[in-house]
Design a protein around this motif. Structure first.
Motif, short mmCIF file in Angstrom:
data_model
loop_
_atom_site.label_atom_id
_atom_site.label_comp_id
_atom_site.label_asym_id
_atom_site.label_seq_id
_atom_site.Cartn_x
_atom_site.Cartn_y
_atom_site.Cartn_z
N GLY A 257 65.98 118.08 86.93
CA GLY A 257 66.25 117.32 85.72
C GLY A 257 65.63 115.95 85.84
N SER A 258 65.53 115.23 84.72
CA SER A 258 64.95 113.89 84.76
C SER A 258 65.66 112.96 83.79
N PHE A 259 65.50 111.66 84.04
CA PHE A 259 66.06 110.60 83.23
C PHE A 259 64.95 109.58 83.01
N GLU A 260 64.74 109.18 81.75
CA GLU A 260 63.72 108.20 81.43
C GLU A 260 64.36 107.00 80.76
N TYR A 261 63.83 105.81 81.08
CA TYR A 261 64.39 104.56 80.57
C TYR A 261 63.26 103.61 80.25
N GLN A 262 63.44 102.81 79.18
CA GLN A 262 62.45 101.81 78.81
C GLN A 262 63.17 100.63 78.19
N GLU A 263 62.83 99.44 78.66
CA GLU A 263 63.38 98.23 78.05
C GLU A 263 62.41 97.75 76.99
N GLU A 264 62.95 97.25 75.90
CA GLU A 264 62.11 96.70 74.84
C GLU A 264 62.25 95.19 74.87
N GLY A 265 61.15 94.50 75.05
CA GLY A 265 61.16 93.05 75.14
C GLY A 265 61.26 92.40 73.78
N HIS A 266 61.12 91.07 73.76
CA HIS A 266 61.21 90.30 72.53
C HIS A 266 60.12 90.67 71.54
N ASP B 200 60.49 92.76 82.27
CA ASP B 200 60.90 93.95 81.52
C ASP B 200 60.35 95.21 82.16
N VAL B 201 61.09 96.28 82.05
CA VAL B 201 60.67 97.57 82.56
C VAL B 201 59.91 98.28 81.45
N LEU B 202 58.67 98.61 81.72
CA LEU B 202 57.87 99.34 80.74
C LEU B 202 58.14 100.83 80.83
N ALA B 203 58.37 101.33 82.03
CA ALA B 203 58.66 102.76 82.20
C ALA B 203 59.42 102.96 83.50
#
Length: 183
Positions: A126-135, A105-108
């Motif tokens: 500009g910026s783009f932020e993404y985070q995956e949320e695990g189980h 999983d991607v934390l940040a």
């Protein structure tokens, strides 16, 4: 990642304890009635300086081409594959990102874009932020959509800040990956 933080923390605490013990030892010197102040020292190598993303270049070394999106080499560009990069109008960079180095999983994740005019002068960022949320996400929330560490994600980095010396319209952009943290 967590393992290296533990090792660094243990090394710093060990160095501090060693410095404290050395300062408290009796060297056999005569007591002059004055207490020497204890000073805990650590070497500069024990704690690396904090790293931050470099600021975008004020001007490009080579003149940009209309619609060009360059990828700035950085510490994480070898861990991702960026495809379908395009400057959409003058206001955003879009594309597709896949993490190639890991399937955890991607934390940040952060992508940054710097926008340049026809003379190669910086006009905005500009910026783009993404985070995956695990189980184990809070409240049982689970990210079921596309994952950066799997099939990849589509992204858009909108121009949100007007900066730099350029005053024209953005015709090109430079994309960077300053943050990528996996489990």
């Amino acid at each position: 990642m967590r393992h290296s933080i533990r090792i660094t923390t243990a090394a710093v605490l060990g160095a501090f304890a060693l410095a404290s013990l050395a300062g408290c030892s009796d060297s056999g010197a005569t007591d002059t009635g004055k207490a020497e102040p204890l000073v805990a020292t650590t070497s500069a190598a024990a704690l690396p300086p904090p790293r931050s993303a470099p600021s975008p270049a004020a001007t490009l070394s080579a003149p940009p081409k209309q619609g060009e999106v360059r990828v700035e080499e950085g510490p994480f560009t070898d861990r991702v594959r960026l495809t379908r990069l395009a400057l959409t109008g003058e206001s955003a960079v879009g594309g597709h990102l896949v993490i190639t180095s890991d399937v955890s999983d991607v934390l940040a994740l952060e992508l940054r874009a710097a926008y340049y005019d026809a003379e190669g002068r910086l006009i905005g960022t500009g910026s783009f932020e993404y985070q995956e949320e695990g189980h184990d996400a809070q409240g049982g929330e689970h990210h079921d959509g596309p994952r950066a560490a799997g099939e990849g994600i589509d992204f858009t980095v909108p121009a949100t800040k007007r900066t730099g010396t350029g005053t024209g319209t953005a015709i090109a952009a430079v994309l960077s990956v300053p943050v990528l943290v996996n489990e």
